[in-house]
Design a protein around this motif. Structure first.
Motif, PDB file in Angstrom:
ATOM      1  N   ASP A 124       4.691 -13.550  -7.596  1.00 28.93           N
ATOM      2  CA  ASP A 124       3.677 -12.651  -7.054  1.00 28.93           C
ATOM      3  C   ASP A 124       2.364 -12.682  -7.833  1.00 28.93           C
ATOM      4  O   ASP A 124       1.574 -11.741  -7.764  1.00 28.93           O
ATOM      5  CB  ASP A 124       4.221 -11.220  -7.024  1.00 28.93           C
ATOM      6  CG  ASP A 124       4.681 -10.764  -8.400  1.00 28.93           C
ATOM      7  OD1 ASP A 124       4.645 -11.579  -9.341  1.00 28.93           O
ATOM      8  OD2 ASP A 124       5.082  -9.594  -8.523  1.00 28.93           O
TER       9      ASP A 124
ATOM     10  N   ASP B 270      -2.776 -10.847  -7.058  1.00 28.46           N
ATOM     11  CA  ASP B 270      -1.402 -10.395  -6.873  1.00 28.46           C
ATOM     12  C   ASP B 270      -1.310  -9.580  -5.588  1.00 28.46           C
ATOM     13  O   ASP B 270      -2.216  -9.629  -4.753  1.00 28.46           O
ATOM     14  CB  ASP B 270      -0.915  -9.590  -8.077  1.00 28.46           C
ATOM     15  CG  ASP B 270      -1.787  -8.374  -8.380  1.00 28.46           C
ATOM     16  OD1 ASP B 270      -2.611  -8.001  -7.502  1.00 28.46           O
ATOM     17  OD2 ASP B 270      -1.657  -7.799  -9.468  1.00 28.46           O
ATOM     18  N   ASP B 271      -0.236  -8.817  -5.444  1.00 26.74           N
ATOM     19  CA  ASP B 271      -0.025  -8.041  -4.219  1.00 26.74           C
ATOM     20  C   ASP B 271      -1.095  -6.981  -4.017  1.00 26.74           C
ATOM     21  O   ASP B 271      -1.311  -6.502  -2.898  1.00 26.74           O
ATOM     22  CB  ASP B 271       1.354  -7.380  -4.246  1.00 26.74           C
ATOM     23  CG  ASP B 271       2.478  -8.415  -4.243  1.00 26.74           C
ATOM     24  OD1 ASP B 271       2.224  -9.554  -3.803  1.00 26.74           O
ATOM     25  OD2 ASP B 271       3.600  -8.087  -4.685  1.00 26.74           O
ATOM     26  N   ASN B 272      -1.760  -6.587  -5.103  1.00 25.93           N
ATOM     27  CA  ASN B 272      -2.791  -5.551  -5.015  1.00 25.93           C
ATOM     28  C   ASN B 272      -4.189  -6.132  -4.828  1.00 25.93           C
ATOM     29  O   ASN B 272      -5.170  -5.385  -4.825  1.00 25.93           O
ATOM     30  CB  ASN B 272      -2.767  -4.678  -6.271  1.00 25.93           C
ATOM     31  CG  ASN B 272      -1.448  -3.950  -6.441  1.00 25.93           C
ATOM     32  OD1 ASN B 272      -0.878  -3.467  -5.452  1.00 25.93           O
ATOM     33  ND2 ASN B 272      -0.953  -3.871  -7.665  1.00 25.93           N
TER      34      ASN B 272
END
Length: 364
Positions: free
Chosen positions: A256, A302-304
């Motif tokens: 991720d 990343d996921d954010n």
């Protein structure tokens, strides 16, 4: 410059200050006892130019024209880190509510290198250094769990391979007239022939499975060296700036996390010290060096979304000790020791060098 100082300049290579014999100056010197003709002003004595070969990071006066120096070396570096981390709430300075984690890391690095230096002219020298690196890292961590247990995790990694090849050019800027020091300009380029931190294998969590043997980034370092002979000692100083080139890594390091552009921190490098002749063959050196390294900035995704991670600045200071013994005019043995005096410096760095010189190329 006296013969004793010339020998010191030839022998004092323990900390990167390697000076060759002043052969050319001796050959052109007037025989003892000859004076200027009556009625004419004496000819001003020209300062004898110490012809120096510069190695490592400090530099010096240059290798004579046509002289080739081949130098095998072996370096051992050890670093140890003990860190205690608290995660929780501090009520008072003596009352902490939370958990502690302990981390201990030991790093050993062996570097075998072959260096070649050639005096192109009386004031210009070129150097090529090819290193081979072996690393061994041991990490022991005590990590608290939800059940208030503290299992100990140990990781032991090792790796070896070609390091970053370096090419250096040095030019002597002046001839030391009127009591001035000798100044030498240095320009060093570091390649990326070694495996960098983003070239090695990692698991799905981004944890490295092998060790890097290079920095992974091109670097250029201009610097200036000053040498001031004062029989029977030679004082030296070096000031340089290490510029690390940024690069777009664009690589996924875990399931991720994706790393984009990385800008390694540049460094201001300072060193100074003194070399002292014990006798015509032996000498020792004493000095200090300090690298002030700026933050490394890393772009990540990343996921954010997108973000930037910035590391802290580093202060790497070491006490320098060195010993040198001249076996004959062409061969010497040099031993250097660095003792870390700041938290970011390696604990110890021990370097053995045995340069072999030849004038076989002088006729060309």
């Amino acid at each position: 410059m006296s013969t004793r100082t010339a020998i010191l300049l030839s022998a004092a290579t323990g900390l990167g200050l390697a000076l060759s014999q002043t052969v050319a100056a001796q050959e052109t010197a007037a025989p003892a006892g000859i004076t200027s003709p009556v009625g004419q002003a004496p000819v001003a004595e020209q300062p004898q130019q110490p012809e120096v070969q510069a190695i490592a990071d400090i530099g010096g006066v240059l290798t004579p024209r046509g002289r080739l120096v081949i130098e095998p070396s072996l370096q051992y570096s050890h670093s140890g880190v003990n860190r205690l981390t608290f995660r929780g709430i501090e009520i008072l300075s003596t009352l902490l509510i939370g958990v502690f984690s302990a981390e201990e890391a030991e790093r050993d690095i062996w570097t075998a290198a072959l260096t070649g230096r050639l005096g192109v002219t009386d004031r210009l020298e070129l150097e090529l250094r090819v290193p081979y690196v072996y690393r061994d890292d041991t990490l022991t961590a005590t990590v608290p769990t939800i059940e208030n247990q503290s299992p100990e995790i140990e990781r032991d990694l090792s790796g070896n391979g070609l390091g970053d090849i370096e090419l250096t050019a040095r030019y002597q800027l002046n001839r030391g007239h009127n009591g001035w020091p000798f100044f030498v300009g240095n320009l060093r380029y570091k390649s990326v022939t070694g495996d960098g931190p983003f070239d090695i294998a990692r698991d799905s969590d981004g944890i490295e499975q092998e060790l890097a043997t290079g920095s992974g980034f091109h670097a250029i370092e201009p610097s200036v060296t000053a040498l001031f002979p004062s029989d029977p000692a030679v004082f030296f100083a070096n000031l340089g700036y290490l510029y690390n080139m940024s690069d777009s890594v664009n690589k996924q390091v875990s399931d991720d996390l994706w790393v984009g552009k990385v800008d390694p921190g540049d460094a201001v490098r300072l060193s100074f010290g003194m070399a002292y002749a014990i006798n015509p063959r032996a000498s020792f050196t004493l000095g200090f060096k300090n690298d002030f390294i700026d933050r490394t900035k890393t772009e990540y995704f990343d996921d954010n979304g997108r973000g930037t991670l910035s590391s802290r600045t580093l202060n790497v200071g070491s006490l320098l000790l060195g010993w040198s013994y001249q076996l004959n005019p062409d061969v010497s043995i040099n031993l250097g020791l660095e003792l870390g005096v700041t938290d970011d410096a390696p604990d110890t760095v021990l370097t053995l060098r045995v340069p072999f010189g030849t004038n076989a190329l002088a006729r060309w």
